[in-house]
Design a protein around this motif. Sequence first.
Motif, PDB file in Angstrom:
ATOM      1  N   GLU A  40      33.601  90.931  55.704  1.00  0.00           N
ATOM      2  CA  GLU A  40      33.762  91.162  54.277  1.00  0.00           C
ATOM      3  C   GLU A  40      32.434  91.530  53.624  1.00  0.00           C
ATOM      4  O   GLU A  40      31.408  90.922  53.872  1.00  0.00           O
ATOM      5  CB  GLU A  40      34.336  89.914  53.597  1.00  0.00           C
ATOM      6  CG  GLU A  40      34.663  90.136  52.127  1.00  0.00           C
ATOM      7  CD  GLU A  40      35.281  88.919  51.475  1.00  0.00           C
ATOM      8  OE1 GLU A  40      36.514  88.898  51.323  1.00  0.00           O
ATOM      9  OE2 GLU A  40      34.528  87.996  51.108  1.00  0.00           O
ATOM     10  N   ALA A  60      41.798  93.143  51.874  1.00  0.00           N
ATOM     11  CA  ALA A  60      41.268  92.796  50.556  1.00  0.00           C
ATOM     12  C   ALA A  60      41.575  91.328  50.291  1.00  0.00           C
ATOM     13  O   ALA A  60      42.511  90.761  50.870  1.00  0.00           O
ATOM     14  CB  ALA A  60      41.905  93.673  49.475  1.00  0.00           C
ATOM     15  N   ALA A  74      38.377 101.929  48.204  1.00  0.00           N
ATOM     16  CA  ALA A  74      37.897 100.628  47.730  1.00  0.00           C
ATOM     17  C   ALA A  74      37.078 100.846  46.462  1.00  0.00           C
ATOM     18  O   ALA A  74      36.170 101.668  46.436  1.00  0.00           O
ATOM     19  CB  ALA A  74      37.056  99.940  48.795  1.00  0.00           C
ATOM     20  N   HIS A  80      35.850  93.500  50.675  1.00  0.00           N
ATOM     21  CA  HIS A  80      36.856  93.936  51.632  1.00  0.00           C
ATOM     22  C   HIS A  80      36.250  93.895  53.034  1.00  0.00           C
ATOM     23  O   HIS A  80      35.040  93.964  53.201  1.00  0.00           O
ATOM     24  CB  HIS A  80      37.356  95.352  51.316  1.00  0.00           C
ATOM     25  CG  HIS A  80      36.276  96.386  51.301  1.00  0.00           C
ATOM     26  ND1 HIS A  80      35.397  96.541  50.231  1.00  0.00           N
ATOM     27  CD2 HIS A  80      35.894  97.311  52.217  1.00  0.00           C
ATOM     28  CE1 HIS A  80      34.546  97.516  50.490  1.00  0.00           C
ATOM     29  NE2 HIS A  80      34.823  98.001  51.685  1.00  0.00           N
TER      30      HIS A  80
END
Length: 275
Positions: A40, A60, A74, A80
């Motif tokens: 992430e 997400a 994005a 994400h």
Amino acid sequence: MAELEAVTDARKRMLAGIGRIVLWPGGSLWVARQVGMVPEHAHHAIQISLSLEGRFRVHARSWPESRETAGMVAMPDRPHSFDGCGSTVAMLFVEPNSLQGAALRKRFAGSDVALLSDEESEAAATYLRNEYLAGAPDLRLAQYAKGAICRIAGNPQVATRSDSRITAALKWMRAHLASPIRLQDVAAAVHLSPGRFRHLFVAQTGTSFRAWLLWARAELAVVEATKGLSWTDAAQAAGFSDAAHFTRTCRRMFGVAPTMIGFEKATAIKGTTPP
């Protein structure tokens, strides 16, 4: 895909594959074969990922589990994670300040990460894939990358035009990345008070002054490293206080440490930031 298959033993630990990077004022293209999971992360730019071969997975925070797709968008500063699943992926980064960025923010307003249909993904990726496989020169590859962005953004002229003072500020900052940059100095360069500049910068770019500066410096450091500089020297050339600061920034923005990025070639195309 032969060049993307040539991953040496020394690169087996890399999470982000090898390929090409082409940068232009307002955006960049990263083509790579993803060889692992990118944890992430979040970054200033809008990210468009298009599969050139196979499919990939993205997750997400608002989703219960990752989703498979051939194309995704994005939004700025939205956390994400990404798993290339061994696919060849074109990653396009767009500054929110640009006309294309404004159009993307308008189209995908309310989304953290939006998945594109297979049909739209393929339509946007087809010509870019063909040019990349044909070994197109950087300028031509950039042109087709911009075409893919416009196809997804729609007609960027419908978006609100950016303020010329912020456009000038971004140009000034890119020219001074290797030196210390203070918000008040940039504000003075475009004849605004620090308070007014800070407010206008966020309104126009969708992110803070500091976040934009870190992104631009991280991007420059990657380019300098592909020219042969050590990561330490590349970090210094891009204006980071030290290599550790760059490593922390890289992990936050790209999800990986600098030494895990194994791109073979990067080129910055000169010009002015688009209005």
